[in-house]
Design an enzyme around this catalytic site. Structure first.
Site, short mmCIF file in Angstrom:
data_model
loop_
_atom_site.label_atom_id
_atom_site.label_comp_id
_atom_site.label_asym_id
_atom_site.label_seq_id
_atom_site.Cartn_x
_atom_site.Cartn_y
_atom_site.Cartn_z
CB SER B 18 -0.93 -0.06 1.21
OG SER B 18 -1.88 0.96 1.17
CG HIS B 45 -4.30 -0.85 -0.50
ND1 HIS B 45 -4.07 -0.65 0.84
CD2 HIS B 45 -4.89 -2.07 -0.59
CE1 HIS B 45 -4.51 -1.71 1.52
NE2 HIS B 45 -4.99 -2.58 0.66
CG ASP B 138 -5.79 -5.28 2.95
OD1 ASP B 138 -6.25 -6.38 3.34
OD2 ASP B 138 -5.91 -4.87 1.77
#
Ligand SMILES: C[S@@+](CC[C@H](N)C(=O)[O-])C[C@H]1O[C@@H](n2cnc3c(N)ncnc32)[C@H](O)[C@@H]1O
Lengths: 275, 199
Positions: B18, B45, B138
């Protein structure tokens, strides 16, 4: 429930549903189906898959809820704005070149955002009253929501920006009023729409269309089922009718691919060329 | 002797990242040989409603072509697959990928947990999971699943990570086999490459 759900348990579950309710989830794509089942188990605090199976066996009224939870209803207005531009500039004018009427089927319409988008677009093109729109879904609760023509306000920012990128004629506010945190769309927009429950897996062919939108629905099916459903979609199209699928779906590995041509590869619009 | 847990059994690599992962991942892609045999799944992401541009940006330095798979596309050797914008990417049994629009997980779609968890299920102990820099948790659960199923887990060294929340979350929920700097991850992949090719 921490443990992994076993394939055998899923099979037992889908068999019970098939037998008792005549819905067949056996050929849903495994990983998302498993996640949905896991979600239901957690939501309703079942201890095991067996207890979920028992509940389904003993409580028919629970089944509708179950279907609502199994299905993924995430949707947007004017999802993929560039797709809607292609409809507006190319597909719809093409159909209306040869036909007086436009017959559209939204297969897997979810809460109706796609349908409202269609009606807004057709209204702006001045052809809504020449159109006949059928919107179907397997999930009764979501169809009821779609019929109301309301959209949660928190989604309207995205919907408005999609509409803007689609280059709609106005701003989206023209079409709805705010009521209790909801955007309530002008009921007049859906005057040509009829909503029905329909299961693509059973695949009953009920009419013929010039344009079918079946977007982000077949991604929840495995390849076997996609293949079967595509036969039915093909059968439900007039010759030279159009089929639009989601932007990350593809027809190329289906048996029936050779009966379609690609009209727009980027936006995944196909045209039926053979019966 | 290598310090890495190398093995010929591995069949795929799944990488999550991310905020702050773009640069290290571009660097890794710039040295993985074009014919490195294993398929690589990237779940990063990204902006939800920007369909184009990301693949191109990642591809600039990559020796391998990068491809956003279609739903039910089959997995091929040597390929790099990137989870498309606004879809979760799952690995299915039977060597295909599927896409879905389930709700956001950890505020993201694509969610790293989904890709890692489904890949762990499909590849069992034959999967290598790598989690890079990022500002949320995540991927932590996904790494745990990989570990549970006997796969190999690696995170970018939190010291080196631009934002260490993501690697740290993984470290806090499961056993991580290797905590590595970007250059060491590259070293690992190159050694693995050599091993996979040796007879
Ligand atoms: C992700 S939504 C897609 C909504 C919209 N077409 C779009 O692209 O935004 C998928 C819909 O497919 C419906 N669906 C799933 N299985 C179905 C089936 N067997 N028959 C009809 N609809 C189904 C679900 O209830 C859900 O509303």
């Amino acid at each position: 429930m921490q443990q992994e759900i076993e394939i055998a348990e899923l099979r037992k579950l889908t068999e019970l549903i098939k037998e008792k309710y005549d819905y067949d989830f056996k050929n849903y794509a495994m990983s998302s189906f498993k996640r949905r089942i896991k979600r239901i188990v957690e939501l309703y605090k079942f201890k095991t898959i067996d207890s979920l199976i028992e509940k389904l066996e003993s409580t028919p009224s629970f089944f509708e809820e179950f279907v609502s939870e199994i299905t993924v209803n995430v949707t947007e207005m004017f999802r993929d704005p560039s797709f809607w531009s292609v409809l507006k500039e190319q597909i719809i004018p093409n159909i209306l070149l040869n036909h007086n009427k436009l017959n559209v089927w939204h297969a897997g319409c979810s809460s109706g955002e796609e349908v409202i988008s269609m009606t807004i677009m057709l209204e702006e093109m001045g052809v809504l009253d020449r159109s006949n729109i059928i919107a179907t879904d397997i999930d009764t609760a979501i169809i009821d929501r779609a019929k109301k023509g309301t959209v949660s306000l928190k989604n309207m920012e995205l919907n408005a920006s999609n509409y803007e990128r689609f280059e709609g004629k106005y701003t989206i506010d023209k079409y709805f009023q705010e009521q209790n945190g909801k955007a309530v769309f002008d009921p007049n927009l859906i005057r040509q729409v009829s909503f029905r429950k329909h299961d693509l897996v059973k695949g009953v062919v009920f009419s013929k269309f010039d344009l079918i939108l079946c977007r982000n629905v077949m991604i929840y099916f495995n390849q076997t089922l996609q293949n079967d459903v595509l036969y039915k979609l093909h059968e439900s199209l007039f010759r030279y009718g159009y089929l639009a699928i989601g932007s990350k779906e593809s027809l190329i590995w289906c048996d029936i691919a050779n009966k379609f041509i690609v009209v727009n590869n980027e936006e995944k619009v196909y045209k039926k060329i053979k019966d | 002797m290598t310090r890495f847990k190398l093995s010929k059994k591995y069949k795929a690599i799944a990488i999550g990242g991310s905020a702050g992962s773009f640069q290290p991942i571009t660097k890794i892609l710039s040295v993985i040989p074009k014919d490195f045999p294993l398929p690589i799944f990237l779940c990063l992401h990204r902006l939800k409603h920007v369909r184009h541009g990301f693949v191109e940006a990642l591809s600039i330095k990559s020796l391998k072509p990068i491809h956003e798979p279609f739903d039910k596309e089959s997995i091929k050797r040597e390929q790099v697959y990137l989870a498309p914008a606004n879809y979760h990417l799952s690995i299915e049994l039977g060597n295909t990928m599927s896409l879905s629009t389930e709700r956001l997980i950890n505020n993201s779609r694509p969610a790293i947990d989904i890709t890692l968890e489904s890949a762990a299920y499909a590849y069992r102990d034959k999967l290598i999971g790598i989690l890079m820099s990022g500002a949320n948790k995540d991927g932590a659960l996904g790494m745990q699943k990989i570990k549970d199923r006997g796969g190999l887990t690696m995170v970018q060294d939190p010291e080196e990570s631009m934002i260490s929340t993501m690697p740290n979350s993984a470290l806090s929920v499961t056993e991580i086999d290797h905590v590595l700097k970007t250059d060491e991850i590259i070293e690992f992949i190159l050694e693995l490459d050599k091993m996979l090719r040796s007879s």
